[in-house]
Design a protein around this motif. Structure first.
Motif, short mmCIF file in Angstrom:
data_model
loop_
_atom_site.label_atom_id
_atom_site.label_comp_id
_atom_site.label_asym_id
_atom_site.label_seq_id
_atom_site.Cartn_x
_atom_site.Cartn_y
_atom_site.Cartn_z
N ALA A 1 0.55 -1.39 48.85
CA ALA A 1 1.06 -1.60 50.48
C ALA A 1 -0.01 -2.36 51.00
CB ALA A 1 1.23 -0.47 50.99
N ALA A 2 -1.27 -2.26 51.03
CA ALA A 2 -2.18 -2.95 51.80
C ALA A 2 -2.50 -4.45 51.44
CB ALA A 2 -3.57 -2.31 51.87
N THR B 1 -8.34 -0.70 40.91
CA THR B 1 -7.77 -1.68 40.25
C THR B 1 -6.93 -2.67 40.80
OG1 THR B 1 -8.74 -0.52 38.22
CG2 THR B 1 -6.93 -2.38 37.82
N VAL B 2 -5.85 -1.62 41.24
CA VAL B 2 -4.73 -2.20 42.22
C VAL B 2 -5.30 -3.04 43.44
CG1 VAL B 2 -2.54 -1.99 43.66
CG2 VAL B 2 -2.94 -0.71 41.52
N ALA B 3 -6.20 -2.51 44.00
CA ALA B 3 -6.68 -3.20 45.31
C ALA B 3 -7.36 -4.40 44.82
CB ALA B 3 -7.65 -2.11 45.94
N GLN B 4 -8.19 -4.32 43.80
CA GLN B 4 -9.08 -5.34 43.49
C GLN B 4 -7.95 -6.45 42.92
OE1 GLN B 4 -13.13 -5.35 41.57
NE2 GLN B 4 -12.28 -6.88 39.98
N ALA B 5 -7.21 -6.16 42.01
CA ALA B 5 -6.46 -7.22 41.57
C ALA B 5 -5.68 -7.99 42.68
CB ALA B 5 -5.45 -6.47 40.41
N LEU B 6 -4.84 -7.21 43.60
CA LEU B 6 -4.23 -7.91 44.74
C LEU B 6 -5.29 -8.80 45.51
CD1 LEU B 6 -1.99 -6.08 43.61
CD2 LEU B 6 -1.05 -5.80 46.07
N ALA B 7 -6.44 -8.27 45.75
CA ALA B 7 -7.28 -9.12 46.64
C ALA B 7 -7.44 -10.54 45.90
CB ALA B 7 -8.65 -8.23 46.79
#
Length: 181
Positions: free
Chosen positions: A123-124, A61-67
């Motif tokens: 971080a990514a 979820t974090v990865a998708q939201a930041l993407a």
């Protein structure tokens, strides 16, 4: 009844969209499996058919939201320039739109207490967001602008319920300071 691969992909997308909204509102700790699945229109018991753990859900979820935020912000910067993007980012509508707003400002203080997979995804995502939003600036200037912008929104959101004028004053101060710098 077996779910088709296409339906499973649509369900997974709905889960991540629901989790993304909840992430912005409640932070990573607010990603309750029952609430996420209910919001996606699915049963609680089906969760583990999509994710091996709540931690994995939070990381994805974090990865998708930041993407998504990176894609939106990068396009806005490309189309209108950083200053126009900054003015929109530090606007009253963005201050009020926590549910669809910046996931970075929404989760900033929660991330250090999260499992390694969630911290790594954050971080990514931040590195990508930095590159997308601050093209044409040296890294030090880019980092300072980004920190001021996100910090201002996070601080303003923390204050808006108790001292709305101060919240808006913070946003205006950073907008104006960035234009002067």
């Amino acid at each position: 009844m077996k779910v088709s691969a296409e339906q499973k992909a649509q369900n997974r997308k709905a889960i991540l969209e629901t989790a993304g909204r909840l992430l912005r509102i409640k932070g990573p700790e607010g990603l309750g499996v029952a609430e996420v699945m209910d919001g996606a229109g699915l049963t609680h018991g089906g969760f583990y058919g999509y994710f091996p753990s709540k931690e994995q859900l939070a990381a994805e979820t974090v990865a998708q939201a930041l993407a998504e935020a990176t894609s939106y912000a990068g396009s806005a910067v490309d189309d209108a320039g950083f200053e126009a993007f900054l003015c929109g980012y530090l606007s009253t509508p963005h201050l009020d739109d926590v549910e669809a707003g910046c996931p970075i400002a929404a989760t900033l203080s929660d991330i250090p207490r999260q499992p390694q997979a969630v911290r790594a995804a954050f971080a990514a995502g931040m590195e990508n967001y930095l590159k997308a939003t601050t093209k044409g600036h040296d890294r030090q200037t880019a980092l300072a602008r980004l920190a001021a912008m996100i910090g201002a929104l996070a601080l303003a959101r923390a204050l808006q319920g108790e001292d709305r004028p101060l919240a808006e004053e913070i946003l205006a101060a950073v907008r104006e300071d960035d234009r002067a710098g």
